[in-house]
Design an enzyme around this catalytic site. Structure first.
Site, PDB file in Angstrom:
ATOM      1  N   ASP A  23       0.800  -1.234   0.000  1.00 37.32           N
ATOM      2  CA  ASP A  23       0.000   0.000   0.000  1.00 37.32           C
ATOM      3  C   ASP A  23       0.833   1.286   0.000  1.00 37.32           C
ATOM      4  OD1 ASP A  23       0.819   0.205   2.681  1.00 37.32           O
ATOM      5  OD2 ASP A  23      -1.100   1.110   3.243  1.00 37.32           O
ATOM      6  N   GLU A  24       2.113   1.185  -0.359  1.00 38.79           N
ATOM      7  CA  GLU A  24       2.865   2.432  -0.399  1.00 38.79           C
ATOM      8  C   GLU A  24       3.951   2.443  -1.470  1.00 38.79           C
ATOM      9  OE1 GLU A  24       5.670   2.891   3.234  1.00 38.79           O
ATOM     10  OE2 GLU A  24       4.016   1.599   3.840  1.00 38.79           O
TER      11      GLU A  24
HETATM   12  N1  DCP Z   1      -0.541  -5.081   7.780  1.00 35.88           N
HETATM   13  C1  DCP Z   1      -0.503  -6.330   8.403  1.00 35.88           C
HETATM   14  N2  DCP Z   1       0.101  -6.482   9.636  1.00 35.88           N
HETATM   15  C2  DCP Z   1       0.669  -5.416  10.256  1.00 35.88           C
HETATM   16  C3  DCP Z   1       0.657  -4.156   9.629  1.00 35.88           C
HETATM   17  C4  DCP Z   1       0.028  -4.022   8.382  1.00 35.88           C
HETATM   18  O1  DCP Z   1      -1.022  -7.301   7.834  1.00 35.88           O
HETATM   19  N3  DCP Z   1       1.242  -5.580  11.450  1.00 35.88           N
HETATM   20  C5  DCP Z   1      -1.236  -4.946   6.482  1.00 35.88           C
HETATM   21  C6  DCP Z   1      -2.639  -4.415   6.694  1.00 35.88           C
HETATM   22  C7  DCP Z   1      -2.608  -2.980   6.288  1.00 35.88           C
HETATM   23  C8  DCP Z   1      -1.511  -2.973   5.252  1.00 35.88           C
HETATM   24  O2  DCP Z   1      -0.598  -4.008   5.622  1.00 35.88           O
HETATM   25  O3  DCP Z   1      -3.863  -2.514   5.811  1.00 35.88           O
HETATM   26  C9  DCP Z   1      -0.786  -1.649   5.184  1.00 35.88           C
HETATM   27  O4  DCP Z   1      -0.122  -1.388   6.416  1.00 35.88           O
HETATM   28  P1  DCP Z   1      -0.042   0.044   7.043  1.00 35.88           P
HETATM   29  O5  DCP Z   1       0.973  -0.014   8.103  1.00 35.88           O
HETATM   30  O6  DCP Z   1       0.137   1.056   5.966  1.00 35.88           O
HETATM   31  O7  DCP Z   1      -1.451   0.247   7.803  1.00 35.88           O
HETATM   32  P2  DCP Z   1      -2.871   0.681   7.256  1.00 35.88           P
HETATM   33  O8  DCP Z   1      -2.859   1.010   5.812  1.00 35.88           O
HETATM   34  O9  DCP Z   1      -3.866  -0.359   7.636  1.00 35.88           O
HETATM   35  O10 DCP Z   1      -3.202   1.979   8.133  1.00 35.88           O
HETATM   36  P3  DCP Z   1      -2.608   3.462   8.022  1.00 35.88           P
HETATM   37  O11 DCP Z   1      -3.794   4.318   7.707  1.00 35.88           O
HETATM   38  O12 DCP Z   1      -2.053   3.743   9.372  1.00 35.88           O
HETATM   39  O13 DCP Z   1      -1.569   3.484   6.950  1.00 35.88           O
HETATM   40 CA    CA Z   2      -1.341   2.464   4.931  1.00 40.11          CA
HETATM   41 CA    CA Z   3       1.962   1.196   4.518  1.00 40.08          CA
END
Ligand code: DCP
Ligand code: CA
Ligand code: CA
Length: 355
Positions: free
Chosen positions: A104-105
């Site tokens: 996602d980045e």
């Molecule tokens: N992910 C995962 N286990 C983790 C961290 C993340 O499986 N310990 C997965 C789920 C997230 C995705 O990777 O949706 C992207 O991680 P991010 O750290 O970017 O977190 P999010 O996108 O969910 O939230 P944010 O809005 O803080 O970026």
């Molecule tokens: Ca994210």
């Molecule tokens: Ca991320």
């Protein structure tokens, strides 16, 4: 520019099922050993307000959620990858070079297309936000600066749906008050050591005697730490080498009719053909992805000698489909996809443009 999708898996699930909108949503990786054993993969911002966060054991999350209307869902990686790939393609088009760093980045080098102009860079960021929002109904947080490290720190600064610009002359002011633990790339162990020698913030770290830092961490790491504190980073944005290319589509109606599904496969193959040509890629493995009406995903694959023959992207999934339908006579499909992997990029192959 650094772009990160907000609460990625949870947002994707909210879009897929509008009934979830407004509710706390928790996405879980069930280990399958016992019921509810496993960890939280992510949660949306509503669930985070309750204290449910990524990495937490599902059992703890459920305890917090007790008597509340919290939705727990299992991860659906195949689906998230598909959404991710569309967004990466979109961002690649809006940049000089794009380097994907996780599902996602990505870092986007926009030096040329922005003409190194901040206003133009902001315009590009807004355009990317609008496109991702209108096409995928997702928000992203974006950071813009003069290097990758500060851009990443900036995208993290305001979430969700943030846009943070840190110009060269503002880098020091921006970083100074960050605790060292929040500097991207500094982990728990390093933080503990830094705290022990009295370093709490980026400012402390930047001002700390370099020689002394070298004695503790060694020359290379000391320099790395010092650079982070000052926001120095000259690593380049590297173009991504994709590991796979895929296309998935929804069928006009739920069906187990061979011809209807093949019609869709041919349509997807056309789309894939364009991308095979654009990426100058050959492949070894071809897969058929099936998603039935219960949203269960199955992948069937065949590996052949390296080829760039687009016909195989239709003929092999056809065979795999026949096999799938034989094995699953009672199932209907909702979505179908094709994927090529074990890719090889021909870098030397010149196009007309190169001459
Ligand atoms: N992910 C995962 N286990 C983790 C961290 C993340 O499986 N310990 C997965 C789920 C997230 C995705 O990777 O949706 C992207 O991680 P991010 O750290 O970017 O977190 P999010 O996108 O969910 O939230 P944010 O809005 O803080 O970026
Ligand atoms: Ca994210
Ligand atoms: Ca991320």
């Amino acid at each position: 520019m650094h772009v990160d999708i907000d609460s990625f898996y949870a947002s994707v699930e909210e879009n897929r099922n509008p009934l979830l909108k407004g509710k706390p949503v928790v996405i879980c990786v069930y280990s399958g050993r016992k019921e509810d054993s496993g960890a939280v993969s992510t949660s949306n911002y509503k669930a985070r307000e309750l204290g449910i966060k990524a990495g937490m054991p599902i059992i703890i999350a459920k305890r917090i959620a007790k008597d509340k209307d919290v939705i727990f869902l299992p991860v659906d990686m195949e689906y998230y990858r598909e959404v991710s790939e569309r967004i990466m393609d979109l961002m690649e088009e809006e940049s000089d070079i794009m380097e994907q760093v996780s599902i996602d980045e990505a870092y986007l080098d926009i030096t040329k297309i922005s003409n190194s102009d901040w206003d133009k860079a902001i315009e590009i960021a807004k355009k990317i936000k609008e496109k991702i929002y209108s096409q995928e109904d997702l928000t992203v947080s974006i950071g813009i600066s003069t290097n990758k490290f500060v851009a990443k720190m900036a995208s993290d600064f305001k979430k969700p749906n943030g846009l943070t610009i840190v110009k060269e002359e503002d880098i020091k002011k921006f970083l100074d008050n960050f605790p060292v633990s929040k500097l991207h790339g500094i982990g728990n162990k390093t933080t503990t050591v830094l705290n022990e020698i009295g370093i709490q913030t980026a400012k402390d770290l930047g001002e700390f005697d370099q020689k002394e830092l070298e004695e503790i961490f060694g020359k290379n790491k000391a320099k790395l730490l010092h650079d982070k504190a000052l926001g120095i980073d000259d690593t380049a944005v590297k173009p991504r080498e994709k590991k796979q290319l895929s296309r998935i589509g929804t069928l006009k109606k739920d069906t187990n009719d061979n011809d209807e599904i093949i019609e869709k496969i041919i349509e997807l193959a056309k789309d894939l053909e364009n991308r095979i040509k654009k990426n100058k890629v050959s492949f070894r493995t071809i897969s058929l992805i099936t998603i039935d009406t219960e949203l269960k995903t199955q992948t069937k694959s065949e590996t052949i000698p390296q080829t760039n023959d687009i016909q195989r992207v239709i003929s092999i999934p056809k065979d795999l489909l026949e096999k799938y339908l034989k094995e699953n006579p009672d199932k209907k499909l909702r979505r179908v996809g094709i994927r090529i992997s074990n890719l090889e990029f021909s870098k030397t192959q010149k196009t007309l443009d190169d001459f």
